[in-house]
Scaffold this motif. Sequence first.
Motif, PDB file in Angstrom:
ATOM      1  N   VAL A 176       0.840  -1.187   0.000  1.00 12.26           N
ATOM      2  CA  VAL A 176       0.000   0.000   0.000  1.00 12.26           C
ATOM      3  C   VAL A 176       0.878   1.242   0.000  1.00 12.26           C
ATOM      4  O   VAL A 176       1.633   1.484   0.949  1.00 12.26           O
ATOM      5  N   GLU A 177       0.758   2.044  -1.073  1.00  9.25           N
ATOM      6  CA  GLU A 177       1.539   3.265  -1.195  1.00  9.25           C
ATOM      7  C   GLU A 177       0.634   4.481  -1.416  1.00  9.25           C
ATOM      8  O   GLU A 177       1.034   5.465  -2.027  1.00  9.25           O
ATOM      9  N   SER A 178      -0.583   4.393  -0.897  1.00 11.00           N
ATOM     10  CA  SER A 178      -1.460   5.562  -0.917  1.00 11.00           C
ATOM     11  C   SER A 178      -1.027   6.516   0.188  1.00 11.00           C
ATOM     12  O   SER A 178      -0.241   6.158   1.064  1.00 11.00           O
ATOM     13  N   VAL A 198       1.815  -4.593   3.296  1.00 10.73           N
ATOM     14  CA  VAL A 198       3.098  -3.979   3.617  1.00 10.73           C
ATOM     15  C   VAL A 198       3.035  -2.525   3.163  1.00 10.73           C
ATOM     16  O   VAL A 198       2.340  -2.191   2.206  1.00 10.73           O
ATOM     17  N   GLU A 199       3.738  -1.683   3.858  1.00 13.92           N
ATOM     18  CA  GLU A 199       3.755  -0.253   3.567  1.00 13.92           C
ATOM     19  C   GLU A 199       4.946   0.063   2.683  1.00 13.92           C
ATOM     20  O   GLU A 199       6.002  -0.547   2.834  1.00 13.92           O
ATOM     21  N   GLY A 200       4.781   1.002   1.763  1.00 11.92           N
ATOM     22  CA  GLY A 200       5.884   1.438   0.922  1.00 11.92           C
ATOM     23  C   GLY A 200       6.162   2.909   1.135  1.00 11.92           C
ATOM     24  O   GLY A 200       6.110   3.410   2.246  1.00 11.92           O
ATOM     25  N   TYR A 201       6.475   3.602   0.048  1.00  7.81           N
ATOM     26  CA  TYR A 201       6.635   5.055   0.083  1.00  7.81           C
ATOM     27  C   TYR A 201       7.713   5.494   1.054  1.00  7.81           C
ATOM     28  O   TYR A 201       7.574   6.462   1.801  1.00  7.81           O
ATOM     29  N   ALA A 202       8.816   4.729   1.092  1.00  7.90           N
ATOM     30  CA  ALA A 202      10.001   5.039   1.901  1.00  7.90           C
ATOM     31  C   ALA A 202       9.742   4.998   3.399  1.00  7.90           C
ATOM     32  O   ALA A 202      10.547   5.489   4.182  1.00  7.90           O
ATOM     33  N   GLY A 203       8.625   4.414   3.817  1.00  6.18           N
ATOM     34  CA  GLY A 203       8.362   4.318   5.248  1.00  6.18           C
ATOM     35  C   GLY A 203       7.964   5.619   5.894  1.00  6.18           C
ATOM     36  O   GLY A 203       8.043   5.750   7.129  1.00  6.18           O
ATOM     37  N   VAL A 204       7.483   6.586   5.116  1.00  2.83           N
ATOM     38  CA  VAL A 204       7.130   7.892   5.681  1.00  2.83           C
ATOM     39  C   VAL A 204       6.063   7.747   6.765  1.00  2.83           C
ATOM     40  O   VAL A 204       6.104   8.427   7.800  1.00  2.83           O
ATOM     41  N   ASP A 208       2.343   4.697  11.907  1.00  6.00           N
ATOM     42  CA  ASP A 208       0.890   4.599  11.775  1.00  6.00           C
ATOM     43  C   ASP A 208       0.505   3.311  11.063  1.00  6.00           C
ATOM     44  O   ASP A 208      -0.479   2.653  11.443  1.00  6.00           O
ATOM     45  N   ALA A 209       1.267   2.933  10.040  1.00  4.28           N
ATOM     46  CA  ALA A 209       0.973   1.701   9.310  1.00  4.28           C
ATOM     47  C   ALA A 209       1.080   0.486  10.220  1.00  4.28           C
ATOM     48  O   ALA A 209       0.245  -0.426  10.168  1.00  4.28           O
ATOM     49  N   VAL A 210       2.095   0.460  11.088  1.00  3.95           N
ATOM     50  CA  VAL A 210       2.257  -0.661  12.018  1.00  3.95           C
ATOM     51  C   VAL A 210       1.087  -0.707  12.989  1.00  3.95           C
ATOM     52  O   VAL A 210       0.520  -1.778  13.264  1.00  3.95           O
ATOM     53  N   ARG A 211       0.676   0.433  13.519  1.00  2.00           N
ATOM     54  CA  ARG A 211      -0.455   0.478  14.444  1.00  2.00           C
ATOM     55  C   ARG A 211      -1.732  -0.063  13.797  1.00  2.00           C
ATOM     56  O   ARG A 211      -2.582  -0.644  14.473  1.00  2.00           O
ATOM     57  N   ARG A 212      -1.858   0.127  12.495  1.00  2.00           N
ATOM     58  CA  ARG A 212      -3.077  -0.270  11.790  1.00  2.00           C
ATOM     59  C   ARG A 212      -2.994  -1.672  11.200  1.00  2.00           C
ATOM     60  O   ARG A 212      -3.917  -2.109  10.517  1.00  2.00           O
ATOM     61  N   GLY A 213      -1.882  -2.373  11.428  1.00  2.00           N
ATOM     62  CA  GLY A 213      -1.821  -3.772  11.038  1.00  2.00           C
ATOM     63  C   GLY A 213      -0.846  -4.128   9.946  1.00  2.00           C
ATOM     64  O   GLY A 213      -0.828  -5.285   9.492  1.00  2.00           O
ATOM     65  N   ALA A 214      -0.021  -3.195   9.471  1.00  2.00           N
ATOM     66  CA  ALA A 214       0.962  -3.535   8.445  1.00  2.00           C
ATOM     67  C   ALA A 214       1.894  -4.624   8.953  1.00  2.00           C
ATOM     68  O   ALA A 214       2.330  -4.589  10.116  1.00  2.00           O
ATOM     69  N   VAL A 215       2.226  -5.573   8.091  1.00  2.00           N
ATOM     70  CA  VAL A 215       3.103  -6.672   8.484  1.00  2.00           C
ATOM     71  C   VAL A 215       4.522  -6.468   7.988  1.00  2.00           C
ATOM     72  O   VAL A 215       5.396  -7.296   8.255  1.00  2.00           O
ATOM     73  N   GLY A 216       4.768  -5.366   7.269  1.00  2.00           N
ATOM     74  CA  GLY A 216       6.106  -5.114   6.775  1.00  2.00           C
ATOM     75  C   GLY A 216       6.173  -3.795   6.040  1.00  2.00           C
ATOM     76  O   GLY A 216       5.186  -3.051   5.946  1.00  2.00           O
ATOM     77  N   SER A 217       7.358  -3.499   5.518  1.00  2.00           N
ATOM     78  CA  SER A 217       7.584  -2.273   4.756  1.00  2.00           C
ATOM     79  C   SER A 217       8.589  -2.559   3.654  1.00  2.00           C
ATOM     80  O   SER A 217       9.520  -3.340   3.846  1.00  2.00           O
ATOM     81  N   GLN A 218       8.393  -1.899   2.492  1.00  2.00           N
ATOM     82  CA  GLN A 218       9.298  -2.071   1.355  1.00  2.00           C
ATOM     83  C   GLN A 218       9.880  -0.715   0.966  1.00  2.00           C
ATOM     84  O   GLN A 218       9.430  -0.093  -0.007  1.00  2.00           O
ATOM     85  N   PRO A 219      10.897  -0.252   1.681  1.00  2.00           N
ATOM     86  CA  PRO A 219      11.569   0.995   1.314  1.00  2.00           C
ATOM     87  C   PRO A 219      12.692   0.719   0.319  1.00  2.00           C
ATOM     88  O   PRO A 219      12.870  -0.414  -0.143  1.00  2.00           O
ATOM     89  N   GLY A 220      13.467   1.767  -0.002  1.00  2.00           N
ATOM     90  CA  GLY A 220      14.683   1.571  -0.768  1.00  2.00           C
ATOM     91  C   GLY A 220      15.726   0.858   0.075  1.00  2.00           C
ATOM     92  O   GLY A 220      15.477   0.494   1.229  1.00  2.00           O
TER      93      GLY A 220
END
Length: 317
Positions: A176-178, A198-204, A208-220
């Motif tokens: 999700v990169e919205s 998983v959250e993208g967008y460089a982890g900005v 908040d994404a973790v609090r809402r249930g994200a299971v990971g992040s895909q930054p650079g």
Amino acid sequence: MTLEIIDTAVLVRGISPVLEVPFRPDGAVDYDGFDRVVRYVLGAGVTSVMFPGFASEFHKLAEDERAALTEILLGHTRSRPDVAAVIAVQDHATRLAVHRAEAAVAAGADLINLLPPHFLSPSRRALVQHIEAVLAAVDPVPVVLQYAPTETGTSLDAEVLGTIQARHPNLRLVKVESSPPGPLIAELAARTPPLPAVEGYAGVQLPDAVRRGAVGSQPGCSMTELYVEIWRLLSSDEPGDWDQGYDLHRRLLPYISYWMLDTERIIAAEKLISARRGLFASAYCREPAHLLDTEEIAMIDRFLTEFADYLPPIGLS
């Protein structure tokens, strides 16, 4: 076979960096440099990597270059059950996307990352047909669906994504990169069954994404160790770790929020960070590209000084 799918998808949780592609000053691909990128990232405490993405300048790679780079990555991951290679498919034509996805799986990809078509504003029905064709072609291999509305203008929602998941259980994750990503992440997590994101967008928006249930992040990938530490703290149950992770992210935020004002800027910034750290020699980006000015270069040097404890020089041969 089901257990294999679950295990492979789980490897994408946590920090799953998108690999950058170094170029030589004349614009040629630095294949040795890319091999160092792969070895560095896989040694930085992650269990998966993604290639090629926007951070890889995928839109500036020739087919033979892309194939050679993918083979370098898969040469490191094929024989390792502890790491997963997520190979991206961005083709606009459904026929080509299906072919690329099938070829990636045959070559050893553990998962497929699918960016839906966006040129000339295809209808939602056309988007769904495209997505489902790729899912069916690689079933039971897990697929990560990349939702990047800012870059693509594509519009999808939790109901549509859930309907696709019901028909194709190998849709295992949504990137999700919205802006912000949190509401959609929460909607997907609340579905029955849940559709992890998983959250993208460089982890900005990572806390908040973790609090809402994200299971990971895909930054650079230029600062992988820093993201790994932030994720460790934010996902920990130990008292005080969340606050430490939030504070570390708060320190990072002024940098990544500026760099993410446009995609070409953060590509250029991350490449200079990697070059400054000694990962490869040249920070060249293929044109058209963002040319870092004097103040932006100074900002990167301040960043490296501030986070020196997390981002030491990289001594790869």
